[in-house]
Design an enzyme around this catalytic site. Structure first.
Site, PDB file in Angstrom:
ATOM      1  N   GLY A  19       0.816  -1.488  -0.069  1.00 16.52           N
ATOM      2  CA  GLY A  19      -0.168  -0.163  -0.048  1.00 16.52           C
ATOM      3  C   GLY A  19       0.943   1.105   0.391  1.00 16.52           C
ATOM      4  N   ASN A  21       1.976   2.929  -2.913  1.00 17.81           N
ATOM      5  CA  ASN A  21       1.094   4.657  -3.641  1.00 17.81           C
ATOM      6  C   ASN A  21      -0.567   3.764  -2.780  1.00 17.81           C
ATOM      7  OD1 ASN A  21       2.307   4.046  -5.951  1.00 17.81           O
ATOM      8  ND2 ASN A  21       2.640   2.224  -5.700  1.00 17.81           N
ATOM      9  N   ARG A  98      -4.894  -9.090  -8.495  1.00 18.07           N
ATOM     10  CA  ARG A  98      -5.956  -9.879  -9.647  1.00 18.07           C
ATOM     11  C   ARG A  98      -6.409  -9.309 -10.525  1.00 18.07           C
ATOM     12  NH1 ARG A  98      -6.016 -14.876  -8.689  1.00 18.07           N
ATOM     13  NH2 ARG A  98      -8.136 -14.728  -8.843  1.00 18.07           N
ATOM     14  N   ILE A  99      -6.923 -10.337 -11.831  1.00 18.45           N
ATOM     15  CA  ILE A  99      -6.870  -9.611 -13.292  1.00 18.45           C
ATOM     16  C   ILE A  99      -8.258  -9.558 -13.167  1.00 18.45           C
ATOM     17  CG2 ILE A  99      -6.746 -10.829 -15.857  1.00 18.45           C
ATOM     18  CD1 ILE A  99      -4.728 -12.317 -14.920  1.00 18.45           C
ATOM     19  N   ASN A 114      -4.170   2.173 -13.479  1.00 18.16           N
ATOM     20  CA  ASN A 114      -2.950   1.445 -13.011  1.00 18.16           C
ATOM     21  C   ASN A 114      -2.057   1.676 -13.304  1.00 18.16           C
ATOM     22  OD1 ASN A 114      -2.624  -1.485 -11.897  1.00 18.16           O
ATOM     23  ND2 ASN A 114      -1.730  -1.617 -14.196  1.00 18.16           N
ATOM     24  N   HIS A 116       2.009   0.234 -13.205  1.00 17.80           N
ATOM     25  CA  HIS A 116       3.208  -0.747 -13.248  1.00 17.80           C
ATOM     26  C   HIS A 116       4.322   0.039 -13.268  1.00 17.80           C
ATOM     27  CE1 HIS A 116       3.825  -4.434 -14.876  1.00 17.80           C
ATOM     28  NE2 HIS A 116       4.653  -3.557 -15.528  1.00 17.80           N
ATOM     29  N   SER A 143       4.815   3.307 -14.840  1.00 19.22           N
ATOM     30  CA  SER A 143       4.109   4.158 -15.976  1.00 19.22           C
ATOM     31  C   SER A 143       2.538   3.998 -15.626  1.00 19.22           C
ATOM     32  CB  SER A 143       3.744   3.108 -17.531  1.00 19.22           C
ATOM     33  OG  SER A 143       5.366   2.618 -17.851  1.00 19.22           O
ATOM     34  N   ASP A 152      -1.595  -4.963 -18.232  1.00 15.81           N
ATOM     35  CA  ASP A 152      -1.409  -3.651 -18.356  1.00 15.81           C
ATOM     36  C   ASP A 152      -0.633  -2.923 -19.865  1.00 15.81           C
ATOM     37  OD1 ASP A 152      -0.288  -4.079 -15.373  1.00 15.81           O
ATOM     38  OD2 ASP A 152       1.763  -5.962 -16.062  1.00 15.81           O
ATOM     39  N   GLU A 181       6.720   6.022  -8.839  1.00 14.37           N
ATOM     40  CA  GLU A 181       5.363   5.262  -8.950  1.00 14.37           C
ATOM     41  C   GLU A 181       4.763   6.889  -8.002  1.00 14.37           C
ATOM     42  OE1 GLU A 181       4.987   1.159  -8.125  1.00 14.37           O
ATOM     43  OE2 GLU A 181       7.096   1.076  -8.673  1.00 14.37           O
TER      44      GLU A 181
HETATM   45  C1  GRF Z   1       4.165  -0.967  -7.331  1.00 12.94           C
HETATM   46  O1  GRF Z   1       5.331  -1.757  -7.356  1.00 12.94           O
HETATM   47  C2  GRF Z   1       2.917  -1.363  -8.328  1.00 12.94           C
HETATM   48  O2  GRF Z   1       3.335  -0.767  -9.489  1.00 12.94           O
HETATM   49  C3  GRF Z   1       2.793  -2.936  -9.058  1.00 12.94           C
HETATM   50  O3  GRF Z   1       2.723  -3.342  -7.643  1.00 12.94           O
HETATM   51  C4  GRF Z   1       3.842  -2.377  -6.500  1.00 12.94           C
HETATM   52  C5  GRF Z   1       2.060  -2.562  -5.497  1.00 12.94           C
HETATM   53  O4  GRF Z   1       3.271  -1.337  -4.107  1.00 12.94           O
HETATM   54  N1  GRF Z   1       1.406  -3.096  -9.573  1.00 12.94           N
HETATM   55  P1  GRF Z   1       2.621  -0.561  -2.834  1.00 12.94           P
HETATM   56  O5  GRF Z   1       1.722  -2.288  -2.508  1.00 12.94           O
HETATM   57  O6  GRF Z   1       1.763   0.376  -3.404  1.00 12.94           O
HETATM   58  O7  GRF Z   1       3.451  -0.073  -1.888  1.00 12.94           O
END
Ligand code: GRF
Length: 226
Positions: A19, A21, A98-99, A114, A116, A143, A152, A181
């Site tokens: 978590g 992000n 999950r997709i 999203n 990535h 991205s 993705d 990110e």
């Molecule tokens: C991040 O690197 C994100 O780009 C990828 O999964 C990771 C999640 O990290 N999709 P966090 O849970 O946000 O710390």
């Protein structure tokens, strides 16, 4: 219109893990005048550490365990119901593992984004940093993109790049990319919430994109329609 303040965009965040992000988005939304607010955090795992982050910020959380559903479609429908009940206007995937099915993606088209950890379209999928290092790339990055049915994949809103050094491991590279990110995700959220982002012919156009000066962030600044 002068004197009319638009209500902040109602955002839901879907997570599976740490978590960080999510935390970056929560901190952005806590800033005075930020044009979005997080109304719900959903995790597909009860042990997702990001749930604690959300609760610390006083945000409503729900656990919708994918294991509890026989069919992907039923899981997607449960997500959809929770998002609709929360009147979410935008859904941010932030480490959601999950997709999502084509029906869900269609229903949330251009309202589902999203993050990535690669410079898409290079290295979609898992283990991006190890694969990037194995490929010998000199530049890596992240991205933020609108979600389409293929994993993705989808119109790219913002990317940031970092230089790869000879001593990099997947962990050191991941840490540098992760810092980018966090910056990119909050910038993308702001631009969308301000109504400045449009998808035209599967490409993103941003009205007046701005970003703090940095060597390798694109779009960086005020190019109309950039
Ligand atoms: C991040 O690197 C994100 O780009 C990828 O999964 C990771 C999640 O990290 N999709 P966090 O849970 O946000 O710390």
């Amino acid at each position: 219109m002068a004197g009319v303040t638009k209500a902040p965009l109602r955002v839901a965040v879907l997570i599976s893990g740490r978590g960080s992000n999510l935390r970056a988005l929560l901190e952005a939304c806590a800033e005075p005048g930020f044009p979005a607010r997080i109304v719900l955090v959903i995790a597909n795992r009860p042990d997702a550490a990001g749930l604690v982050v959300a609760r610390q910020h006083g945000i409503a959380t729900q656990v919708i365990e994918h294991r509890g559903f026989a069919r992907r479609q039923d899981f997607d429908d449960a997500l959809d119901r929770a998002l609709s009940e929360a009147a979410a206007e935008l859904v941010c995937l932030a480490g959601f593992m999950r997709i999502l099915g084509a029906g869900f993606v269609r229903r949330w088209r251009d309202r589902l984004i999203n993050i990535h950890p690669s410079l898409l379209p290079a290295f979609p999928g898992l283990d991006t940093h190890a694969r990037a290092l194995a490929a010998g790339v000199r530049v890596a990055g992240c991205s933020v993109h609108f979600v389409r049915a293929e994993t993705d994949n989808g119109p790219i809103i913002i990317q940031a790049a970092v230089a790869v050094t000879p001593s990099d491991t997947p962990e050191t590279l991941a840490a540098r990319v992760l810092a980018e990110e966090h910056r990119c995700y909050r910038a993308a959220l702001r631009w969308i919430a301000e109504g400045r982002v449009r998808v035209v012919d599967e490409r993103v156009s941003i009205d007046r994109a701005e970003f703090p000066p940095s060597a390798l962030v694109s779009p960086r600044d005020g190019v109309p329609g950039g």
